[in-house]
Structure formats: C-alpha cells, structure tokens
Design a protein around this motif. Structure first.
Motif, PDB file in Angstrom:
ATOM      1  N   ASN A  65      39.313  25.063  35.078  1.00  5.61           N
ATOM      2  CA  ASN A  65      38.732  24.526  33.843  1.00  5.61           C
ATOM      3  C   ASN A  65      39.245  25.266  32.611  1.00  5.61           C
ATOM      4  O   ASN A  65      39.556  24.664  31.575  1.00  5.61           O
ATOM      5  CB  ASN A  65      37.205  24.614  33.899  1.00  5.61           C
ATOM      6  CG  ASN A  65      36.620  23.660  34.929  1.00  5.61           C
ATOM      7  OD1 ASN A  65      37.236  22.644  35.265  1.00  5.61           O
ATOM      8  ND2 ASN A  65      35.440  23.993  35.451  1.00  5.61           N
ATOM      9  N   GLN A  66      39.305  26.595  32.752  1.00  3.42           N
ATOM     10  CA  GLN A  66      39.804  27.383  31.630  1.00  3.42           C
ATOM     11  C   GLN A  66      41.260  27.054  31.330  1.00  3.42           C
ATOM     12  O   GLN A  66      41.673  26.966  30.172  1.00  3.42           O
ATOM     13  CB  GLN A  66      39.653  28.877  31.936  1.00  3.42           C
ATOM     14  CG  GLN A  66      38.210  29.352  31.951  1.00  3.42           C
ATOM     15  CD  GLN A  66      38.098  30.796  32.386  1.00  3.42           C
ATOM     16  OE1 GLN A  66      38.913  31.272  33.189  1.00  3.42           O
ATOM     17  NE2 GLN A  66      37.083  31.483  31.880  1.00  3.42           N
ATOM     18  N   PHE A  67      42.039  26.870  32.349  1.00  8.36           N
ATOM     19  CA  PHE A  67      43.454  26.541  32.158  1.00  8.36           C
ATOM     20  C   PHE A  67      43.614  25.179  31.477  1.00  8.36           C
ATOM     21  O   PHE A  67      44.417  25.011  30.552  1.00  8.36           O
ATOM     22  CB  PHE A  67      44.162  26.551  33.513  1.00  8.36           C
ATOM     23  CG  PHE A  67      45.626  26.231  33.415  1.00  8.36           C
ATOM     24  CD1 PHE A  67      46.535  27.169  32.939  1.00  8.36           C
ATOM     25  CD2 PHE A  67      46.094  24.973  33.784  1.00  8.36           C
ATOM     26  CE1 PHE A  67      47.878  26.865  32.842  1.00  8.36           C
ATOM     27  CE2 PHE A  67      47.432  24.670  33.687  1.00  8.36           C
ATOM     28  CZ  PHE A  67      48.338  25.617  33.214  1.00  8.36           C
ATOM     29  N   GLU A  68      42.828  24.212  31.937  1.00  4.33           N
ATOM     30  CA  GLU A  68      42.902  22.881  31.330  1.00  4.33           C
ATOM     31  C   GLU A  68      42.472  22.918  29.862  1.00  4.33           C
ATOM     32  O   GLU A  68      43.056  22.246  29.007  1.00  4.33           O
ATOM     33  CB  GLU A  68      42.027  21.909  32.120  1.00  4.33           C
ATOM     34  CG  GLU A  68      42.578  21.591  33.510  1.00  4.33           C
ATOM     35  CD  GLU A  68      41.664  20.657  34.279  1.00  4.33           C
ATOM     36  OE1 GLU A  68      40.564  20.345  33.748  1.00  4.33           O
ATOM     37  OE2 GLU A  68      42.042  20.244  35.393  1.00  4.33           O
ATOM     38  N   HIS A  69      41.429  23.715  29.569  1.00  2.09           N
ATOM     39  CA  HIS A  69      40.982  23.848  28.177  1.00  2.09           C
ATOM     40  C   HIS A  69      42.074  24.466  27.307  1.00  2.09           C
ATOM     41  O   HIS A  69      42.305  24.042  26.167  1.00  2.09           O
ATOM     42  CB  HIS A  69      39.720  24.709  28.129  1.00  2.09           C
ATOM     43  CG  HIS A  69      39.221  24.951  26.734  1.00  2.09           C
ATOM     44  ND1 HIS A  69      38.648  23.957  25.965  1.00  2.09           N
ATOM     45  CD2 HIS A  69      39.228  26.078  25.966  1.00  2.09           C
ATOM     46  CE1 HIS A  69      38.321  24.448  24.791  1.00  2.09           C
ATOM     47  NE2 HIS A  69      38.663  25.742  24.764  1.00  2.09           N
ATOM     48  N   PHE A  70      42.752  25.450  27.832  1.00  3.92           N
ATOM     49  CA  PHE A  70      43.847  26.089  27.097  1.00  3.92           C
ATOM     50  C   PHE A  70      44.971  25.092  26.811  1.00  3.92           C
ATOM     51  O   PHE A  70      45.514  25.032  25.699  1.00  3.92           O
ATOM     52  CB  PHE A  70      44.371  27.269  27.919  1.00  3.92           C
ATOM     53  CG  PHE A  70      45.604  27.899  27.346  1.00  3.92           C
ATOM     54  CD1 PHE A  70      45.534  28.723  26.230  1.00  3.92           C
ATOM     55  CD2 PHE A  70      46.853  27.653  27.914  1.00  3.92           C
ATOM     56  CE1 PHE A  70      46.678  29.289  25.700  1.00  3.92           C
ATOM     57  CE2 PHE A  70      47.990  28.220  27.385  1.00  3.92           C
ATOM     58  CZ  PHE A  70      47.907  29.045  26.271  1.00  3.92           C
ATOM     59  N   VAL A  71      45.297  24.293  27.812  1.00  3.04           N
ATOM     60  CA  VAL A  71      46.350  23.288  27.643  1.00  3.04           C
ATOM     61  C   VAL A  71      45.950  22.256  26.599  1.00  3.04           C
ATOM     62  O   VAL A  71      46.751  21.854  25.747  1.00  3.04           O
ATOM     63  CB  VAL A  71      46.664  22.611  28.993  1.00  3.04           C
ATOM     64  CG1 VAL A  71      47.613  21.427  28.792  1.00  3.04           C
ATOM     65  CG2 VAL A  71      47.275  23.617  29.965  1.00  3.04           C
ATOM     66  N   GLN A  72      44.681  21.817  26.636  1.00  4.76           N
ATOM     67  CA  GLN A  72      44.204  20.844  25.657  1.00  4.76           C
ATOM     68  C   GLN A  72      44.258  21.410  24.238  1.00  4.76           C
ATOM     69  O   GLN A  72      44.644  20.731  23.288  1.00  4.76           O
ATOM     70  CB  GLN A  72      42.773  20.419  26.007  1.00  4.76           C
ATOM     71  CG  GLN A  72      42.671  19.572  27.267  1.00  4.76           C
ATOM     72  CD  GLN A  72      41.226  19.268  27.634  1.00  4.76           C
ATOM     73  OE1 GLN A  72      40.303  19.739  26.967  1.00  4.76           O
ATOM     74  NE2 GLN A  72      41.029  18.482  28.696  1.00  4.76           N
ATOM     75  N   THR A  73      43.850  22.672  24.102  1.00  4.26           N
ATOM     76  CA  THR A  73      43.896  23.321  22.779  1.00  4.26           C
ATOM     77  C   THR A  73      45.320  23.405  22.261  1.00  4.26           C
ATOM     78  O   THR A  73      45.601  23.137  21.085  1.00  4.26           O
ATOM     79  CB  THR A  73      43.293  24.732  22.858  1.00  4.26           C
ATOM     80  OG1 THR A  73      41.950  24.650  23.334  1.00  4.26           O
ATOM     81  CG2 THR A  73      43.302  25.401  21.490  1.00  4.26           C
ATOM     82  N   LEU A  74      46.237  23.764  23.137  1.00  2.00           N
ATOM     83  CA  LEU A  74      47.645  23.863  22.753  1.00  2.00           C
ATOM     84  C   LEU A  74      48.192  22.499  22.338  1.00  2.00           C
ATOM     85  O   LEU A  74      48.894  22.374  21.326  1.00  2.00           O
ATOM     86  CB  LEU A  74      48.455  24.432  23.915  1.00  2.00           C
ATOM     87  CG  LEU A  74      49.946  24.676  23.651  1.00  2.00           C
ATOM     88  CD1 LEU A  74      50.116  25.681  22.514  1.00  2.00           C
ATOM     89  CD2 LEU A  74      50.638  25.185  24.909  1.00  2.00           C
ATOM     90  N   ASN A  75      47.845  21.471  23.091  1.00  2.00           N
ATOM     91  CA  ASN A  75      48.300  20.121  22.752  1.00  2.00           C
ATOM     92  C   ASN A  75      47.722  19.666  21.409  1.00  2.00           C
ATOM     93  O   ASN A  75      48.395  19.007  20.607  1.00  2.00           O
ATOM     94  CB  ASN A  75      47.899  19.139  23.849  1.00  2.00           C
ATOM     95  CG  ASN A  75      48.684  19.360  25.135  1.00  2.00           C
ATOM     96  OD1 ASN A  75      49.787  19.905  25.101  1.00  2.00           O
ATOM     97  ND2 ASN A  75      48.123  18.949  26.268  1.00  2.00           N
ATOM     98  N   SER A  76      46.445  20.017  21.167  1.00  2.00           N
ATOM     99  CA  SER A  76      45.810  19.650  19.902  1.00  2.00           C
ATOM    100  C   SER A  76      46.497  20.333  18.725  1.00  2.00           C
ATOM    101  O   SER A  76      46.745  19.719  17.684  1.00  2.00           O
ATOM    102  CB  SER A  76      44.327  20.025  19.940  1.00  2.00           C
ATOM    103  OG  SER A  76      43.706  19.749  18.705  1.00  2.00           O
ATOM    104  N   ASP A  77      46.822  21.618  18.905  1.00  2.52           N
ATOM    105  CA  ASP A  77      47.528  22.345  17.843  1.00  2.52           C
ATOM    106  C   ASP A  77      48.893  21.722  17.570  1.00  2.52           C
ATOM    107  O   ASP A  77      49.311  21.568  16.413  1.00  2.52           O
ATOM    108  CB  ASP A  77      47.691  23.817  18.228  1.00  2.52           C
ATOM    109  CG  ASP A  77      46.354  24.561  18.235  1.00  2.52           C
ATOM    110  OD1 ASP A  77      45.400  24.043  17.611  1.00  2.52           O
ATOM    111  OD2 ASP A  77      46.277  25.632  18.861  1.00  2.52           O
ATOM    112  N   ASN A  78      49.583  21.365  18.619  1.00  2.00           N
ATOM    113  CA  ASN A  78      50.893  20.729  18.455  1.00  2.00           C
ATOM    114  C   ASN A  78      50.771  19.393  17.727  1.00  2.00           C
ATOM    115  O   ASN A  78      51.602  19.042  16.878  1.00  2.00           O
ATOM    116  CB  ASN A  78      51.555  20.525  19.816  1.00  2.00           C
ATOM    117  CG  ASN A  78      51.989  21.840  20.450  1.00  2.00           C
ATOM    118  OD1 ASN A  78      52.211  22.827  19.745  1.00  2.00           O
ATOM    119  ND2 ASN A  78      52.103  21.863  21.769  1.00  2.00           N
ATOM    120  N   ALA A  79      49.718  18.652  18.052  1.00  2.00           N
ATOM    121  CA  ALA A  79      49.502  17.363  17.386  1.00  2.00           C
ATOM    122  C   ALA A  79      49.210  17.566  15.903  1.00  2.00           C
ATOM    123  O   ALA A  79      49.704  16.816  15.047  1.00  2.00           O
ATOM    124  CB  ALA A  79      48.351  16.618  18.061  1.00  2.00           C
TER     125      ALA A  79
END
Length: 237
Positions: A44-58
């Motif tokens: 879950n923590q890994f997925e949250h990190f990936v989502q945050t990174l994708n959001s920042d990139n967007a």
C-alpha cells in the motif's frame, strides 16, 4: 573421578549451555524480522508513493503547458503591438507629408508679399487660420505669431519714417480684421490694436537690447577692475 565420568559431566554442561543460549538467539532473530518489517514499505505504501509521483509529474506537465500557452500569447501580443506601431507610423508619416509648409510667423518682406497673394486667392481659409493663430487674446497679444521680430523692426502700420507699412498689404489687413471682427469691433479698433502690438513688440526688443548692453558694460567693467588689481604700482614692491 575417572576419565569416563569427567567426559559425561562435560557433555552435560555443554548441553545446558546451549539450552540457555538458544532463547537469546531466537529473540534477536525476532527483533531483526520486526525491524525489517518496519523499515520495508508494504504494498500500500509503495502504491501511494507511485501515485504521488505520478500526480507530481502530471502537475509539472500542466504547468509546462500553461507556460507554453502564455509564451504563445505573449508572442502574439508582441506581434500585434508591432503591427499597431507600424500602422501608426505610416499614418503619422502620411499626415506629416500632407501638412502644408509653415507660413507663420512671416520673416521677410518677400514672404509677406507671398502671403498677400495667397490671402487674395483663398480668403476664407486665411480668415479661419488667423482666427486660430490669434486666439484667445487677439492682435494686441499675439501679433508676433504672424510677424516675426526680424521683419517687425523694419515695419510699422502706416509706413512712415522709411518703414514698410503693413497697411499697404490691403487683403492681409482686411483678412486679419475679419478674423477678429465681432460686435462693436471696428476697423479703426483693429488699426489701434495693431499699432499697440507693434509698439509693445518693439519695446520688448529695445529692452532686451538695452539689458544686453548693460550686461556687457558690467562685464567689461568687472574685467577692467580685475586687470587693475593685477597691476603692480611703482614703489609697491
């Protein structure tokens, strides 16, 4: 105690020592497992990190698109501004080209004769022009806008005393009068205003010349006094 007995006792002591050490080793192993569990991110923590990174990139991508759009708008505005300035310049150049040659104030007798002829040919135009030139206070205050000082000093109204008379330019005089004509204002009033304007303008010139002469005399006097102070009188050394 024989050798066999001592060997048995040694093995017994060794076994007891192992039994005592084993629980401590098990505890340390459990602690290491717990530390690894705490320090290692779960799914879950890994997925949250990936989502945050994708959001920042967007967000960065959106910001870049906004900047590109703003740069495009600025470039368009600059181009439009350049076009407007170019159009204004063309209009200004065309306007300047279409302006008539400056006729006033009149500087020479030759120009005065030319204006007399032009007034005769286009009387109404010059009535309106003189009305504008002499506004708001009329001939008495603004005659210098029609006749310059350079020609004024060689003229008077009636032409007396070897001066050129303004009254000999009939159409010009009548045109100036008509530009100032109003209820109760006669041609005689106009002539009187012209005479006063001549006198006022000439007095101004005379005063300026007198002031210039006085200033020159004062300057020369000061220079003479300085030169006298520099002289060494006999017997003073």
């Amino acid at each position: 105690m024989n050798v066999l007995a001592r060997s048995s006792l040694w093995r017994l002591a060794k076994d007891e020592s192992k039994q005592v050490d084993e629980p401590n080793g098990s505890i340390e192993q459990d602690i290491r497992v717990q530390d690894a569990t705490v320090n290692s991110p779960n799914q879950n923590q890994f997925e949250h990190f990936v989502q945050t990174l994708n959001s920042d990139n967007a967000n960065v991508s959106r910001m870049e698109r906004k900047i590109e759009k703003m740069e495009s708008q600025i470039a368009t505005l600059v181009e439009q501004n350049n076009q407007i300035l170019a159009k204004v310049k063309r209009i200004s150049d065309k306007f300047q080209t279409g302006l008539p040659k400056t006729e006033f104030p009149i500087k020479t007798i030759e120009e005065l004769s030319e204006i007399e002829a032009k007034v005769t040919e286009n009387y109404d135009k010059y009535v309106d022009l003189f009305r504008t030139i002499l506004a708001p206070e009329g001939v008495k205050k603004h005659m210098s806008r029609i006749l310059s000082t350079s020609i004024l000093m060689s003229m008077n109204y009636s032409g007396t005393g070897s001066k050129t008379g303004l009254n000999s330019y009939v159409n010009l005089n009548k045109c100036i009068y008509d530009s100032q004509k109003r209820d109760g204002y006669t041609f005689a009033d106009y002539v009187q205003d012209v005479r006063r304007a001549f006198a006022k303008m000439k007095n101004k010139v005379y005063k300026a010349k007198t002031f210039a002469k006085q200033a020159l005399r004062a300057e020369k006097k000061e220079e003479c006094e300085k030169d006298l102070k520099k002289l060494v009188l006999p017997g003073s050394s």
